[in-house]
Design a protein around this motif. Sequence first.
Motif, mmCIF file in Angstrom:
data_model
loop_
_atom_site.group_PDB
_atom_site.id
_atom_site.type_symbol
_atom_site.label_atom_id
_atom_site.label_comp_id
_atom_site.label_asym_id
_atom_site.label_seq_id
_atom_site.Cartn_x
_atom_site.Cartn_y
_atom_site.Cartn_z
ATOM 1 N N ALA A 68 0.862 -1.387 -0.035
ATOM 2 C CA ALA A 68 -0.094 -0.096 -0.047
ATOM 3 C C ALA A 68 0.888 1.193 0.077
ATOM 4 N N GLY A 69 0.442 2.321 -0.839
ATOM 5 C CA GLY A 69 1.263 3.535 -0.950
ATOM 6 C C GLY A 69 2.513 3.436 -1.801
ATOM 7 N N VAL A 70 3.012 2.411 -2.087
ATOM 8 C CA VAL A 70 3.961 2.553 -3.384
ATOM 9 C C VAL A 70 3.581 2.947 -4.645
ATOM 10 N N SER A 71 4.534 3.744 -5.189
ATOM 11 C CA SER A 71 4.453 4.122 -6.647
ATOM 12 C C SER A 71 4.571 2.946 -7.719
ATOM 13 N N ILE A 72 3.724 3.040 -8.652
ATOM 14 C CA ILE A 72 4.175 1.873 -9.717
ATOM 15 C C ILE A 72 4.245 2.802 -10.976
ATOM 16 N N THR A 73 5.536 2.281 -11.546
ATOM 17 C CA THR A 73 5.722 3.148 -12.730
ATOM 18 C C THR A 73 6.388 2.335 -13.751
ATOM 19 N N ALA A 74 6.286 2.760 -15.127
ATOM 20 C CA ALA A 74 6.721 2.161 -16.139
ATOM 21 C C ALA A 74 7.487 2.892 -17.485
ATOM 22 N N GLY A 75 8.371 2.202 -18.079
ATOM 23 C CA GLY A 75 8.867 2.849 -19.200
ATOM 24 C C GLY A 75 8.532 1.841 -20.451
ATOM 25 N N PHE A 76 8.702 2.246 -21.748
ATOM 26 C CA PHE A 76 8.058 1.539 -22.844
ATOM 27 C C PHE A 76 8.310 2.246 -24.107
ATOM 28 N N GLU A 77 8.198 1.607 -25.125
ATOM 29 C CA GLU A 77 7.915 1.878 -26.435
ATOM 30 C C GLU A 77 6.466 1.628 -26.762
#
Length: 208
Positions: free
Chosen positions: A165-174
Amino acid sequence: MAFHEVRFPDDISRGARGGPERRTQIVELASGDEERNASWANSRRRYDVAYGIRRADDLAAVVAFFEARNGRLYGFRFKDWADWKSCAPSRTPSATDQVIGTGDGATTAFQLVKAYASGAQTWTRTITKPVVGSVTVAVDGVEQAGGWSVDTTTGIVSFDSAPAAGVSITAGFEFDVPVRFDTDTLDVTLDLERLGSITSIPLLEIRR
């Protein structure tokens, strides 16, 4: 949705024209003032790939691609060379580019998105066609080597166990744009030297 997971030829799409389209209703009042209302919550992209045809072989490739898609019947992937990754054009995608969610200790699936910000305004675009092998993910700023997977036909990232709970989920992609031909006819012209051209080959983004 009838869709083929195949990409339109890159060497032809590189020369295409097009971009986002929005639909706005404007009413002019008797006073000369305006009232404006957005008919669409999200933009839709249009392209014309006829500008990318430079050789007879390009023309043949487009005709074959058109026939294999049955004209407007089947959608396909298209690389928009003006907007095809999670970061600025000059950068390489990284796992912290885009926030795709916040952990709650229960949710395991997160949709890839891309945020477009200008000043205090932001519009968030759903990304459904990430490029295979291009997606990286981070939890609370730390890139994850495993424990997750991505469905490249929907853009949904799934974790083996729910992020805290509370953690940021991020992503990088084409990513590619899901499109279809916006015509069932290709008007091909051949000159005396057997060099072909097509006046217009419109593509339209598919929105679910």
